[in-house]
Scaffold this motif. Structure first.
Motif, PDB file in Angstrom:
ATOM      1  N   UNK A  40     -91.336 -55.729 -18.061  1.00 19.22           N
ATOM      2  CA  UNK A  40     -92.175 -55.950 -16.888  1.00 19.22           C
ATOM      3  C   UNK A  40     -91.590 -57.032 -15.981  1.00 19.22           C
ATOM      4  N   UNK A  41     -90.992 -58.063 -16.581  1.00 22.04           N
ATOM      5  CA  UNK A  41     -90.364 -59.087 -15.761  1.00 22.04           C
ATOM      6  C   UNK A  41     -89.093 -58.551 -15.088  1.00 22.04           C
ATOM      7  N   UNK A  42     -88.368 -57.679 -15.770  1.00 22.61           N
ATOM      8  CA  UNK A  42     -87.183 -57.052 -15.158  1.00 22.61           C
ATOM      9  C   UNK A  42     -87.609 -56.186 -13.976  1.00 22.61           C
ATOM     10  N   UNK A  58     -88.154 -67.617  -8.145  1.00 24.81           N
ATOM     11  CA  UNK A  58     -89.076 -68.200  -9.125  1.00 24.81           C
ATOM     12  C   UNK A  58     -88.865 -67.562 -10.500  1.00 24.81           C
ATOM     13  N   UNK A  59     -88.745 -66.231 -10.537  1.00 26.23           N
ATOM     14  CA  UNK A  59     -88.509 -65.559 -11.817  1.00 26.23           C
ATOM     15  C   UNK A  59     -87.170 -65.967 -12.426  1.00 26.23           C
ATOM     16  N   UNK A  60     -86.130 -65.990 -11.600  1.00 30.15           N
ATOM     17  CA  UNK A  60     -84.788 -66.300 -12.104  1.00 30.15           C
ATOM     18  C   UNK A  60     -84.665 -67.738 -12.600  1.00 30.15           C
ATOM     19  N   UNK A  61     -85.503 -68.633 -12.105  1.00 29.65           N
ATOM     20  CA  UNK A  61     -85.429 -70.040 -12.511  1.00 29.65           C
ATOM     21  C   UNK A  61     -86.581 -70.460 -13.416  1.00 29.65           C
ATOM     22  N   UNK A  62     -87.351 -69.501 -13.889  1.00 32.38           N
ATOM     23  CA  UNK A  62     -88.469 -69.822 -14.763  1.00 32.38           C
ATOM     24  C   UNK A  62     -87.931 -70.384 -16.086  1.00 32.38           C
ATOM     25  N   UNK A  63     -88.523 -71.465 -16.606  1.00 34.26           N
ATOM     26  CA  UNK A  63     -87.989 -72.088 -17.823  1.00 34.26           C
ATOM     27  C   UNK A  63     -88.064 -71.202 -19.066  1.00 34.26           C
ATOM     28  N   UNK A  64     -89.023 -70.299 -19.142  1.00 33.84           N
ATOM     29  CA  UNK A  64     -89.197 -69.476 -20.349  1.00 33.84           C
ATOM     30  C   UNK A  64     -88.328 -68.217 -20.338  1.00 33.84           C
ATOM     31  N   UNK A  65     -88.323 -67.476 -19.257  1.00 38.35           N
ATOM     32  CA  UNK A  65     -87.616 -66.198 -19.243  1.00 38.35           C
ATOM     33  C   UNK A  65     -86.585 -66.074 -18.136  1.00 38.35           C
ATOM     34  N   UNK A  66     -86.332 -67.147 -17.414  1.00 38.43           N
ATOM     35  CA  UNK A  66     -85.365 -67.108 -16.326  1.00 38.43           C
ATOM     36  C   UNK A  66     -83.951 -66.805 -16.779  1.00 38.43           C
ATOM     37  N   UNK A  67     -83.514 -67.436 -17.869  1.00 35.75           N
ATOM     38  CA  UNK A  67     -82.140 -67.229 -18.342  1.00 35.75           C
ATOM     39  C   UNK A  67     -81.903 -65.765 -18.721  1.00 35.75           C
ATOM     40  N   UNK A  69     -83.475 -63.150 -17.606  1.00 35.82           N
ATOM     41  CA  UNK A  69     -83.440 -62.340 -16.385  1.00 35.82           C
ATOM     42  C   UNK A  69     -82.120 -62.508 -15.633  1.00 35.82           C
ATOM     43  N   UNK A  70     -81.580 -63.729 -15.638  1.00 39.43           N
ATOM     44  CA  UNK A  70     -80.277 -63.952 -14.999  1.00 39.43           C
ATOM     45  C   UNK A  70     -79.192 -63.155 -15.708  1.00 39.43           C
ATOM     46  N   UNK A  71     -79.228 -63.156 -17.033  1.00 38.38           N
ATOM     47  CA  UNK A  71     -78.226 -62.409 -17.798  1.00 38.38           C
ATOM     48  C   UNK A  71     -78.369 -60.906 -17.566  1.00 38.38           C
ATOM     49  N   UNK A  72     -79.594 -60.439 -17.438  1.00 35.60           N
ATOM     50  CA  UNK A  72     -79.806 -59.019 -17.159  1.00 35.60           C
ATOM     51  C   UNK A  72     -79.296 -58.676 -15.759  1.00 35.60           C
ATOM     52  N   UNK A  73     -79.646 -59.516 -14.788  1.00 40.38           N
ATOM     53  CA  UNK A  73     -79.270 -59.227 -13.405  1.00 40.38           C
ATOM     54  C   UNK A  73     -77.756 -59.246 -13.211  1.00 40.38           C
ATOM     55  N   UNK A  74     -77.087 -60.190 -13.854  1.00 46.00           N
ATOM     56  CA  UNK A  74     -75.638 -60.311 -13.671  1.00 46.00           C
ATOM     57  C   UNK A  74     -74.850 -59.322 -14.520  1.00 46.00           C
ATOM     58  N   UNK A  75     -75.241 -59.149 -15.782  1.00 48.27           N
ATOM     59  CA  UNK A  75     -74.398 -58.392 -16.725  1.00 48.27           C
ATOM     60  C   UNK A  75     -75.136 -57.280 -17.465  1.00 48.27           C
ATOM     61  N   UNK A 125     -74.558 -54.460 -23.342  1.00 45.45           N
ATOM     62  CA  UNK A 125     -73.908 -55.555 -24.069  1.00 45.45           C
ATOM     63  C   UNK A 125     -74.947 -56.540 -24.625  1.00 45.45           C
ATOM     64  N   UNK A 126     -74.566 -57.168 -25.751  1.00 49.11           N
ATOM     65  CA  UNK A 126     -75.465 -58.149 -26.369  1.00 49.11           C
ATOM     66  C   UNK A 126     -75.231 -59.560 -25.827  1.00 49.11           C
ATOM     67  N   UNK A 127     -74.058 -59.778 -25.285  1.00 47.95           N
ATOM     68  CA  UNK A 127     -73.699 -61.107 -24.782  1.00 47.95           C
ATOM     69  C   UNK A 127     -72.984 -60.950 -23.439  1.00 47.95           C
ATOM     70  N   UNK A 128     -73.076 -61.958 -22.581  1.00 44.03           N
ATOM     71  CA  UNK A 128     -72.309 -61.892 -21.329  1.00 44.03           C
ATOM     72  C   UNK A 128     -70.821 -61.945 -21.622  1.00 44.03           C
ATOM     73  N   UNK A 129     -69.999 -61.401 -20.737  1.00 47.69           N
ATOM     74  CA  UNK A 129     -68.551 -61.444 -20.978  1.00 47.69           C
ATOM     75  C   UNK A 129     -68.035 -62.871 -20.995  1.00 47.69           C
ATOM     76  N   UNK A 130     -67.034 -63.077 -21.808  1.00 42.49           N
ATOM     77  CA  UNK A 130     -66.408 -64.407 -21.848  1.00 42.49           C
ATOM     78  C   UNK A 130     -65.625 -64.602 -20.559  1.00 42.49           C
ATOM     79  N   UNK A 131     -65.813 -65.737 -19.946  1.00 40.33           N
ATOM     80  CA  UNK A 131     -65.112 -65.979 -18.680  1.00 40.33           C
ATOM     81  C   UNK A 131     -64.079 -67.079 -18.891  1.00 40.33           C
ATOM     82  N   UNK A 132     -63.019 -66.724 -19.580  1.00 40.94           N
ATOM     83  CA  UNK A 132     -61.931 -67.660 -19.816  1.00 40.94           C
ATOM     84  C   UNK A 132     -60.848 -67.510 -18.760  1.00 40.94           C
ATOM     85  N   UNK A 133     -59.810 -68.312 -18.834  1.00 35.99           N
ATOM     86  CA  UNK A 133     -58.726 -68.199 -17.869  1.00 35.99           C
ATOM     87  C   UNK A 133     -57.994 -66.872 -18.039  1.00 35.99           C
ATOM     88  N   UNK A 134     -57.643 -66.270 -16.935  1.00 35.12           N
ATOM     89  CA  UNK A 134     -56.971 -64.960 -16.980  1.00 35.12           C
ATOM     90  C   UNK A 134     -55.468 -65.086 -17.045  1.00 35.12           C
TER      91      UNK A 134
END
Length: 134
Positions: A40-42, A58-67, A69-75, A125-134
């Motif tokens: 429902x939040x997505x 507000x949703x993306x920065x919410x302390x409980x479920x913001x992170x 939602x950010x991970x869903x939106x980005x990856x 994916x279960x985790x965001x991609x690793x963003x190391x040096x290319x």
């Protein structure tokens, strides 16, 4: 007068209203264990992204479920805990349905729908991609 009414009830209005309903359902899902929360939040985020940047922020920065939602939106990340929760929740729901002896066609529709949803969730994916040096 008619033009003013049409201006009020435009697409943005309906997306905003739908987003508010999804947020309310999400908060109800936090309290009731039989109701999902994250989806429902997505959905609210999808509505607010198109209708109200302030509420989307507000949703993306919410302390409980913001992170999450950010991970869903980005990856489109579904964490392992969410995958397990969805699988267990759908299994328990299907078991309860079986105990109530519904018609076979209901069992088939629910089983096919739950398997499709589970396949979709497991492909994410279960985790965001690793963003190391290319």
């Amino acid at each position: 007068m008619q033009k003013k009414i049409n201006g009020i009830f435009n697409k943005c209005f309906w997306l905003h209203l739908t987003g508010i309903v999804f947020v309310a359902l999400g908060f109800i899902g936090i309290v009731l264990p039989v109701m999902p929360t994250t989806i429902f939040f997505i959905l609210a985020l999808a509505c607010f992204t198109r209708s109200s940047p302030r509420f989307a922020n507000w949703l993306l920065n919410h302390p409980k479920f913001g992170y999450s939602l950010q991970q869903w939106q980005k990856y489109q990340v579904v964490p392992p805990k969410g995958k397990w929760g969805a699988g267990i929740g759908m299994s328990l729901g299907f078991l309860i349905l079986l105990l109530n002896q519904p018609p076979v066609w209901v069992l088939v529709i629910v089983a096919v729908t739950e398997l499709a949803v589970l396949a979709y969730i497991l492909r994410k994916p279960s985790y965001p991609p690793l963003s190391g040096p290319a």
